[in-house]
Design a protein around this motif. Structure first.
Motif, PDB file in Angstrom:
ATOM      1  N   MET A   1       0.856  -1.178   0.000  1.00 44.74           N
ATOM      2  CA  MET A   1       0.000   0.000   0.000  1.00 44.74           C
ATOM      3  C   MET A   1       0.896   1.232   0.000  1.00 44.74           C
ATOM      4  N   LYS A   2       0.570   2.184  -0.859  1.00 45.43           N
ATOM      5  CA  LYS A   2       1.349   3.419  -0.954  1.00 45.43           C
ATOM      6  C   LYS A   2       0.615   4.522  -0.206  1.00 45.43           C
ATOM      7  N   LEU A   3       1.358   5.237   0.646  1.00 46.43           N
ATOM      8  CA  LEU A   3       0.787   6.307   1.461  1.00 46.43           C
ATOM      9  C   LEU A   3       1.387   7.654   1.092  1.00 46.43           C
ATOM     10  N   TYR A   4       0.547   8.672   1.144  1.00 47.45           N
ATOM     11  CA  TYR A   4       0.970  10.065   1.006  1.00 47.45           C
ATOM     12  C   TYR A   4       1.240  10.589   2.411  1.00 47.45           C
ATOM     13  N   VAL A   5       2.356  11.287   2.584  1.00 45.31           N
ATOM     14  CA  VAL A   5       2.687  11.887   3.874  1.00 45.31           C
ATOM     15  C   VAL A   5       2.984  13.364   3.611  1.00 45.31           C
ATOM     16  N   GLY A   6       2.114  14.243   4.137  1.00 47.88           N
ATOM     17  CA  GLY A   6       2.251  15.667   3.862  1.00 47.88           C
ATOM     18  C   GLY A   6       2.442  16.506   5.103  1.00 47.88           C
ATOM     19  N   ASN A   7       2.757  17.760   4.871  1.00 45.82           N
ATOM     20  CA  ASN A   7       2.988  18.760   5.907  1.00 45.82           C
ATOM     21  C   ASN A   7       4.210  18.409   6.761  1.00 45.82           C
ATOM     22  N   LEU A   8       5.248  17.887   6.091  1.00 45.90           N
ATOM     23  CA  LEU A   8       6.484  17.536   6.791  1.00 45.90           C
ATOM     24  C   LEU A   8       7.359  18.776   6.953  1.00 45.90           C
ATOM     25  N   PRO A   9       8.143  18.844   8.023  1.00 49.55           N
ATOM     26  CA  PRO A   9       9.034  19.995   8.227  1.00 49.55           C
ATOM     27  C   PRO A   9      10.081  20.078   7.115  1.00 49.55           C
ATOM     28  N   PRO A  10      10.546  21.273   6.781  1.00 56.40           N
ATOM     29  CA  PRO A  10      11.516  21.456   5.698  1.00 56.40           C
ATOM     30  C   PRO A  10      12.831  20.694   5.902  1.00 56.40           C
ATOM     31  N   SER A  11      13.201  20.438   7.137  1.00 52.80           N
ATOM     32  CA  SER A  11      14.477  19.770   7.416  1.00 52.80           C
ATOM     33  C   SER A  11      14.361  18.245   7.447  1.00 52.80           C
ATOM     34  N   PHE A  12      13.180  17.706   7.177  1.00 52.89           N
ATOM     35  CA  PHE A  12      12.943  16.263   7.265  1.00 52.89           C
ATOM     36  C   PHE A  12      13.759  15.519   6.205  1.00 52.89           C
ATOM     37  N   SER A  13      14.275  14.342   6.574  1.00 49.69           N
ATOM     38  CA  SER A  13      15.059  13.526   5.640  1.00 49.69           C
ATOM     39  C   SER A  13      14.325  12.225   5.322  1.00 49.69           C
ATOM     40  N   GLU A  14      14.746  11.568   4.247  1.00 47.20           N
ATOM     41  CA  GLU A  14      14.140  10.280   3.885  1.00 47.20           C
ATOM     42  C   GLU A  14      14.369   9.250   4.983  1.00 47.20           C
ATOM     43  N   ASN A  64      -1.586   9.890  11.239  1.00 47.68           N
ATOM     44  CA  ASN A  64      -2.322  11.031  10.700  1.00 47.68           C
ATOM     45  C   ASN A  64      -2.659  12.003  11.829  1.00 47.68           C
ATOM     46  N   GLY A  65      -2.208  13.249  11.696  1.00 44.22           N
ATOM     47  CA  GLY A  65      -2.441  14.265  12.722  1.00 44.22           C
ATOM     48  C   GLY A  65      -1.344  14.351  13.768  1.00 44.22           C
ATOM     49  N   LYS A  66      -0.350  13.468  13.698  1.00 45.28           N
ATOM     50  CA  LYS A  66       0.755  13.493  14.656  1.00 45.28           C
ATOM     51  C   LYS A  66       1.554  14.785  14.493  1.00 45.28           C
ATOM     52  N   VAL A  67       1.897  15.403  15.611  1.00 44.87           N
ATOM     53  CA  VAL A  67       2.663  16.650  15.582  1.00 44.87           C
ATOM     54  C   VAL A  67       4.143  16.321  15.405  1.00 44.87           C
ATOM     55  N   ILE A  68       4.710  16.885  14.346  1.00 43.98           N
ATOM     56  CA  ILE A  68       6.144  16.758  14.075  1.00 43.98           C
ATOM     57  C   ILE A  68       6.638  18.155  13.750  1.00 43.98           C
ATOM     58  N   GLY A  69       7.646  18.598  14.474  1.00 40.40           N
ATOM     59  CA  GLY A  69       8.111  19.972  14.297  1.00 40.40           C
ATOM     60  C   GLY A  69       7.047  20.913  14.832  1.00 40.40           C
ATOM     61  N   SER A  70       6.646  21.861  14.004  1.00 41.01           N
ATOM     62  CA  SER A  70       5.660  22.842  14.451  1.00 41.01           C
ATOM     63  C   SER A  70       4.263  22.593  13.881  1.00 41.01           C
ATOM     64  N   GLY A  71       4.067  21.447  13.220  1.00 45.87           N
ATOM     65  CA  GLY A  71       2.760  21.195  12.623  1.00 45.87           C
ATOM     66  C   GLY A  71       2.363  19.735  12.673  1.00 45.87           C
ATOM     67  N   SER A  72       1.139  19.475  12.296  1.00 43.54           N
ATOM     68  CA  SER A  72       0.607  18.114  12.263  1.00 43.54           C
ATOM     69  C   SER A  72       0.765  17.547  10.860  1.00 43.54           C
ATOM     70  N   ILE A  73       1.274  16.328  10.768  1.00 47.00           N
ATOM     71  CA  ILE A  73       1.427  15.713   9.460  1.00 47.00           C
ATOM     72  C   ILE A  73       0.111  15.102   8.994  1.00 47.00           C
ATOM     73  N   VAL A  74       0.013  14.901   7.700  1.00 48.48           N
ATOM     74  CA  VAL A  74      -1.150  14.272   7.080  1.00 48.48           C
ATOM     75  C   VAL A  74      -0.683  12.946   6.495  1.00 48.48           C
ATOM     76  N   VAL A  75      -1.369  11.873   6.836  1.00 49.67           N
ATOM     77  CA  VAL A  75      -1.040  10.558   6.289  1.00 49.67           C
ATOM     78  C   VAL A  75      -2.331   9.943   5.772  1.00 49.67           C
ATOM     79  N   ASN A  76      -2.352   9.623   4.475  1.00 45.12           N
ATOM     80  CA  ASN A  76      -3.504   8.932   3.907  1.00 45.12           C
ATOM     81  C   ASN A  76      -3.069   8.105   2.709  1.00 45.12           C
ATOM     82  N   GLU A  77      -3.998   7.321   2.184  1.00 42.68           N
ATOM     83  CA  GLU A  77      -3.675   6.488   1.038  1.00 42.68           C
ATOM     84  C   GLU A  77      -3.382   7.376  -0.161  1.00 42.68           C
ATOM     85  N   ALA A  78      -2.301   7.073  -0.854  1.00 44.64           N
ATOM     86  CA  ALA A  78      -1.917   7.858  -2.027  1.00 44.64           C
ATOM     87  C   ALA A  78      -2.894   7.620  -3.159  1.00 44.64           C
TER      88      ALA A  78
END
Length: 115
Positions: A1-14, A64-78
């Motif tokens: 299953m492929k997931l989209y992960v959005g609203n990641l902090p700019p300094s985030f690495s793979e 989904n909704g977990k706070v990382i850095g200064s914001g909440s990330i979005v995780v859903n099915e791509a």
């Protein structure tokens, strides 16, 4: 299953993206952060591929909704990528200012000189 992960902090690495999902004890097949083609800058989102739909649902529920850095990330099915127009099909003249006649509203013509 492929997931989209959005609203990641700019300094985030793979590697941080992989570690985030691996902490859930799911089998991460791949993790990819998306960068701008022209500038190479991170666009704030990525994709993670997991080995099963059950693992994907587990990850969505946990992250989904977990706070990382200064914001909440979005995780859903791509979703499948929408088709993009073929850029090679445009005539180079159609993108010039002033239309396709080749004339331009920039430069040339009668310029007024000030002394």
């Amino acid at each position: 299953m492929k997931l989209y992960v959005g609203n990641l902090p700019p300094s985030f690495s793979e590697q941080e993206l992989k570690d985030l999902f691996a902490a859930l004890e799911v089998n991460v097949i791949s993790a990819k952060l998306i960068t701008d083609r022209e500038t190479g800058r991170f666009k704030g989102f990525g994709f993670v591929e997991l080995s099963s739909t059950d693992e994907g649902q587990k990850a969505i529920t946990a992250l989904n909704g977990k706070v990382i850095g200064s914001g909440s990330i979005v995780v859903n099915e791509a979703r499948p990528q929408a088709p993009r127009p073929d850029r090679r099909s445009f005539s180079s003249d159609s993108r010039r200012p002033g239309g396709s006649s080749g004339s331009s509203s920039f430069g040339g013509g009668n310029r007024r000189r000030f002394s």
